[in-house]
Design an enzyme around this catalytic site. Structure first.
Site, mmCIF file in Angstrom:
data_model
loop_
_atom_site.group_PDB
_atom_site.id
_atom_site.type_symbol
_atom_site.label_atom_id
_atom_site.label_comp_id
_atom_site.label_asym_id
_atom_site.label_seq_id
_atom_site.Cartn_x
_atom_site.Cartn_y
_atom_site.Cartn_z
ATOM 1 C CB SER A 62 -0.955 0.012 1.203
ATOM 2 O OG SER A 62 -2.040 -0.845 0.978
ATOM 3 C CE LYS A 65 -4.178 1.544 -0.774
ATOM 4 N NZ LYS A 65 -4.611 0.815 0.411
ATOM 5 C CB SER A 117 -4.498 1.820 3.973
ATOM 6 O OG SER A 117 -3.650 1.316 2.951
#
Length: 390
Positions: A62, A65, A117
């Protein structure tokens, strides 16, 4: 060199050590980390202060991102209302629990992306900002090439393990974070501990708390992004700032990332200090009468150094040959009139334009931070303290 006829060039070598009497100290040992790949980078200069397998392509989960967030911010559409698609709501993993057809601001989606997230948020952002999921992925890879991420390929906006060839490196993720941290809105979102988002059709707000524990665990923390998938394992990007020196830490596949990031930051602040090498304004040491006290640097230049490196810093100045009589005609003064080169041993760490009595001098030299970075990106691979383990 200034690329013009030699007769118009006057090399004036200052050749003065910035810290000529600094004592020599032994080479510092780096922090021990558990990560398969790690890097500690100075935010302003891009200097690598510590590295381990920093150019090895790996899954990143993640922390992907960060790219999704900065593209959304740079779109200029943060106040727009986004209609959430059914596809977005069906994205697996960490979620904001968005509903098909609901309307939510792009600004709130980015907060949910970075703090909670949300993978559903990542897809909603991609579809809106990129026009389509695939269009946004194209934008991600285009931006990666633009800012110097040479060993990165994005296949989605969230980092899930749905492609074998979605990868980056610790170095590239530090480069991305360095770029993103230049944006005030990104800094604001990344450093937020909690955010409330009004929920369409409900009386209560969604409340998102930042998963980045460094914000509470490390006193100088300024932000970052967590990540985890079954194949990537734990990934983490975090930032900190102390005494004016901003640092970026990245770890990939790290079972003890909170402790490792604190150890890397402590190592950086203990081992390096931000040296003021060039100050904006009149350049000292120029003896030529036509130029004495008239040549100015357009900006400050500071650089992280170990004590043992201080005596290795040298500055040299190259200027246009002044006209006969030593006075330039109005409108004939070259802009810039020369440059200052700063060397750390055999490595050039700065190439700064100089101006005559401030003429032509503009804020931060009009050359943006990132145009300077891209000019020097190749050399940054070799600008490290030599502190390497693993």
């Amino acid at each position: 060199m200034l690329y013009t006829s030699k007769k118009w060039i006057l090399p004036i070598l200052i050749a003065v050590m910035v810290f000529p009497y600094a004592p020599f100290s032994a080479h510092a040992d780096g922090p021990g980390v558990s990560a398969r790949a790690a890097i500690l980078m100075d935010q302003d200069s891009g200097r690598i202060l510590y590295a381990r397998n920093e150019h090895r392509p790996m899954r990143i989960a993640s922390i992907t991102k960060i790219m999704t967030a900065i593209l959304a911010i740079e779109s200029g559409k943060l106040q727009d209302r986004v209609t959430v698609s059914e596809k977005a709501t069906k994205t697996e993993g960490s979620s904001l629990y968005l509903k098909p057809g609901e309307h939510i601001s792009l600004n709130d989606l980015v907060y949910g992306l970075m703090l909670r997230s949300g993978n559903d948020s990542a897809v909603a952002i991609a579809e809106y900002v990129g026009g389509s999921f695939d269009g946004f992925v194209y934008m991600m890879n285009q931006k990666a090439r633009e800012i110097g991420m040479k060993n990165t390929l994005f296949r989605n906006p969230h980092g899930l393990d749905d492609h074998d060839d979605h990868y980056s490196t610790a170095y590239d993720m530090a480069v991305l974070t360095r770029y993103a941290m230049e944006n005030p809105k990104f800094r604001e979102i990344s450093s937020s501990a909690i955010y409330r988002s009004p929920q369409e059709g409900e009386k209560w707000d969604r409340v998102w708390r930042n998963k980045n524990k460094m914000l509470k665990r490390y006193p100088y923390s300024t932000g970052g992004k967590t990540g985890y998938t079954r194949l990537a394992k734990r990934t983490l990007v975090s930032t900190a700032k102390k005494d004016g020196m901003g640092l970026i830490a990245v770890t990939l596949n790290d079972p003890d990332d909170w402790e490792d990031h604190a150890a890397m930051f402590n190592f950086g602040y203990r081992t390096f200090h931000l040296a003021s090498i060039v100050k904006k304004g009149v350049v000292d040491g120029i003896k030529l009468k036509a130029y004495k006290n008239k040549i100015e640097a357009s900006r400050d230049f500071r650089y992280p150094l170990m004590k043992s490196e201080k005596k290795e810093v040298q500055k040299s100045v190259t200027l246009y040959q002044p006209p006969k009589g030593g006075k330039w005609k109005e409108g004939a003064i070259p802009k810039p009139i020369g440059k200052m080169k700063v060397m750390l041993g055999e490595t050039m760490i700065a190439d700064l334009p100089l101006y005559y009595e401030g003429k032509g001098l503009v804020k931060e030299d009009s050359k943006t931070f990132w145009s300077v970075f891209k000019d020097m990106v190749a050399s940054l691979f070799s600008i490290s303290s030599g502190v390497r383990h693993g």
